[in-house]
Motif scaffolding. Structure first.
Motif, PDB file in Angstrom:
ATOM      1  N   LEU A   1       0.809  -1.221   0.000  1.00  0.00           N
ATOM      2  CA  LEU A   1       0.000   0.000   0.000  1.00  0.00           C
ATOM      3  C   LEU A   1       0.841   1.270   0.000  1.00  0.00           C
ATOM      4  CD1 LEU A   1      -2.687  -1.033   2.632  1.00  0.00           C
ATOM      5  CD2 LEU A   1      -2.868  -1.144   0.142  1.00  0.00           C
ATOM      6  N   GLY A   2       2.115   1.164   0.403  1.00  0.00           N
ATOM      7  CA  GLY A   2       2.932   2.364   0.539  1.00  0.00           C
ATOM      8  C   GLY A   2       2.422   3.250   1.666  1.00  0.00           C
TER       9      GLY A   2
ATOM     10  N   ASP B   1      -4.995   1.112  18.391  1.00  0.00           N
ATOM     11  CA  ASP B   1      -6.205   0.364  18.054  1.00  0.00           C
ATOM     12  C   ASP B   1      -6.574   0.630  16.596  1.00  0.00           C
ATOM     13  OD1 ASP B   1      -8.559  -0.993  17.867  1.00  0.00           O
ATOM     14  OD2 ASP B   1      -9.570   0.067  19.493  1.00  0.00           O
ATOM     15  N   LEU B   2      -6.116  -0.257  15.720  1.00  0.00           N
ATOM     16  CA  LEU B   2      -6.354  -0.076  14.290  1.00  0.00           C
ATOM     17  C   LEU B   2      -7.819  -0.228  13.905  1.00  0.00           C
ATOM     18  CD1 LEU B   2      -3.168  -1.901  13.037  1.00  0.00           C
ATOM     19  CD2 LEU B   2      -3.671   0.537  12.752  1.00  0.00           C
ATOM     20  N   ALA B   3      -8.630  -0.728  14.830  1.00  0.00           N
ATOM     21  CA  ALA B   3     -10.071  -0.826  14.578  1.00  0.00           C
ATOM     22  C   ALA B   3     -10.807   0.437  15.016  1.00  0.00           C
ATOM     23  CB  ALA B   3     -10.657  -2.046  15.284  1.00  0.00           C
ATOM     24  N   SER B   4     -10.106   1.363  15.660  1.00  0.00           N
ATOM     25  CA  SER B   4     -10.749   2.603  16.120  1.00  0.00           C
ATOM     26  C   SER B   4     -10.829   3.614  14.986  1.00  0.00           C
ATOM     27  CB  SER B   4      -9.947   3.215  17.282  1.00  0.00           C
ATOM     28  OG  SER B   4      -8.726   3.757  16.792  1.00  0.00           O
ATOM     29  N   MET B   5     -11.711   4.584  15.136  1.00  0.00           N
ATOM     30  CA  MET B   5     -11.856   5.623  14.113  1.00  0.00           C
ATOM     31  C   MET B   5     -10.569   6.437  13.976  1.00  0.00           C
ATOM     32  SD  MET B   5     -14.618   5.333  12.531  1.00  0.00           S
ATOM     33  CE  MET B   5     -14.610   6.877  11.655  1.00  0.00           C
ATOM     34  N   THR B   6      -9.879   6.685  15.088  1.00  0.00           N
ATOM     35  CA  THR B   6      -8.660   7.491  15.043  1.00  0.00           C
ATOM     36  C   THR B   6      -7.613   6.856  14.137  1.00  0.00           C
ATOM     37  OG1 THR B   6      -9.049   8.308  17.282  1.00  0.00           O
ATOM     38  CG2 THR B   6      -6.817   8.498  16.432  1.00  0.00           C
TER      39      THR B   6
ATOM     40  N   ARG C   1      -8.744   6.424  10.419  1.00  0.00           N
ATOM     41  CA  ARG C   1      -8.639   7.656   9.619  1.00  0.00           C
ATOM     42  C   ARG C   1      -7.193   7.918   9.215  1.00  0.00           C
ATOM     43  NH1 ARG C   1     -12.710   9.986  13.049  1.00  0.00           N
ATOM     44  NH2 ARG C   1     -11.068  10.789  14.395  1.00  0.00           N
ATOM     45  N   ARG C   2      -6.251   7.574  10.091  1.00  0.00           N
ATOM     46  CA  ARG C   2      -4.832   7.789   9.769  1.00  0.00           C
ATOM     47  C   ARG C   2      -4.377   6.886   8.628  1.00  0.00           C
ATOM     48  NH1 ARG C   2      -1.569   7.247  15.320  1.00  0.00           N
ATOM     49  NH2 ARG C   2       0.132   8.282  14.225  1.00  0.00           N
ATOM     50  N   TRP C   3      -4.847   5.646   8.637  1.00  0.00           N
ATOM     51  CA  TRP C   3      -4.443   4.657   7.628  1.00  0.00           C
ATOM     52  C   TRP C   3      -5.682   3.904   7.134  1.00  0.00           C
ATOM     53  CZ3 TRP C   3      -1.832   4.508  12.528  1.00  0.00           C
ATOM     54  CH2 TRP C   3      -0.630   5.234  12.539  1.00  0.00           C
ATOM     55  N   PRO C   4      -6.509   4.560   6.326  1.00  0.00           N
ATOM     56  CA  PRO C   4      -7.786   3.941   5.930  1.00  0.00           C
ATOM     57  C   PRO C   4      -7.636   2.663   5.108  1.00  0.00           C
ATOM     58  CG  PRO C   4      -7.388   5.961   4.690  1.00  0.00           C
ATOM     59  CD  PRO C   4      -6.344   5.896   5.749  1.00  0.00           C
ATOM     60  N   LEU C   5      -6.528   2.490   4.412  1.00  0.00           N
ATOM     61  CA  LEU C   5      -6.318   1.269   3.638  1.00  0.00           C
ATOM     62  C   LEU C   5      -5.598   0.203   4.456  1.00  0.00           C
ATOM     63  CD1 LEU C   5      -5.245   2.863   0.238  1.00  0.00           C
ATOM     64  CD2 LEU C   5      -7.515   2.093   0.942  1.00  0.00           C
ATOM     65  N   PHE C   6      -4.571   0.627   5.174  1.00  0.00           N
ATOM     66  CA  PHE C   6      -3.764  -0.319   5.949  1.00  0.00           C
ATOM     67  C   PHE C   6      -4.521  -0.889   7.146  1.00  0.00           C
ATOM     68  CE2 PHE C   6      -1.089  -0.891   9.731  1.00  0.00           C
ATOM     69  CZ  PHE C   6      -0.321  -1.969   9.318  1.00  0.00           C
TER      70      PHE C   6
ATOM     71  N   PHE D   1      -3.598  -4.399  -4.594  1.00  0.00           N
ATOM     72  CA  PHE D   1      -4.644  -3.794  -3.772  1.00  0.00           C
ATOM     73  C   PHE D   1      -6.027  -4.186  -4.280  1.00  0.00           C
ATOM     74  CE2 PHE D   1      -7.623  -0.270  -3.061  1.00  0.00           C
ATOM     75  CZ  PHE D   1      -7.706  -0.347  -1.687  1.00  0.00           C
ATOM     76  N   ARG D   2      -6.238  -4.095  -5.602  1.00  0.00           N
ATOM     77  CA  ARG D   2      -7.539  -4.448  -6.187  1.00  0.00           C
ATOM     78  C   ARG D   2      -7.932  -5.886  -5.873  1.00  0.00           C
ATOM     79  NH1 ARG D   2      -5.532  -2.171 -10.804  1.00  0.00           N
ATOM     80  NH2 ARG D   2      -5.382  -4.226 -11.787  1.00  0.00           N
TER      81      ARG D   2
END
Length: 200
Positions: free
Chosen positions: A35-36, A54-59, A62-67, A177-178
């Protein structure tokens, strides 16, 4: 902590995942390479630790929406990335993960910083001179990472499409990614002619 990956960084992006303690740690590293984007690349950019508690949190989402969703799906709910190098030259990252959300305890963070210092010392002490045959430092060539396959496939895409290296790598990453796969997986299929270069 449940596991970690050690990766090299070049030109602001991951260049090779040198080592990982388990499949989840490798997936975290390969997802950031594909993803870069991710905490490791931010840590390399700012030359400072980046803690995604917490990668499941909104914070963090939002920082890493793809990762973030891919890391959570792989089994990493929290990722802590420490840069390897100095405040002016970052050569890689140490990415630690755990399955549960939360920040590392102070003793865990102190151990991670010590490990990143040791990894930096080892990496900077290695012979970085390229071999005359392929231009790759011998110690890096011997690691057998999936990234050498990515570079091979990138060359195949360059030859098939007439594009430069950066655009060819972007095409490979976009396809990965696709398809919801890593760049290394797509590269492997391309090298073994299960998919054709130029069909990105």
């Amino acid at each position: 902590m449940h596991g970690l990956a050690l990766s090299l960084v070049a030109d602001g992006t991951y260049a090779a995942a040198l080592s990982a303690t388990d499949p989840v740690a490798r997936q975290v590293a390969e997802t950031q390479f594909t993803l870069g984007d991710g905490p490791g690349l931010l840590a390399a950019k700012v030359a400072a630790p980046v803690l995604a508690s917490d990668l499941a949190s909104m914070t963090d989402a939002r920082r890493w929406p793809l990762f973030a969703p891919q890391a959570v799906e792989a089994g990493a709910r929290a990722v802590y990335s420490l840069p390897l190098g100095t405040s002016t030259v970052v050569i890689g990252t140490l990415d630690l993960y755990r399955a549960a959300a939360g920040l590392p305890r102070p003793d865990e963070l102190a151990d991670a910083v010590l490990a990143s210092d040791v990894a930096t010392s080892v990496l900077t002490a290695l012979d970085h001179r390229p071999s005359p045959d392929d231009g790759v430092a011998a110690w890096l060539h011997e690691t057998g990472t999936g990234e050498d396959e990515v570079y091979h496939a990138t060359g195949m895409i360059m030859a098939a499409t007439g594009t430069g290296a950066a655009e060819a790598l972007a095409l490979l990453r976009a396809r990965a990614f696709r398809e919801g796969r890593t760049a290394a997986d797509v590269a492997r299929d391309m090298i073994h002619r299960r998919i054709e270069p130029g069909s990105e």
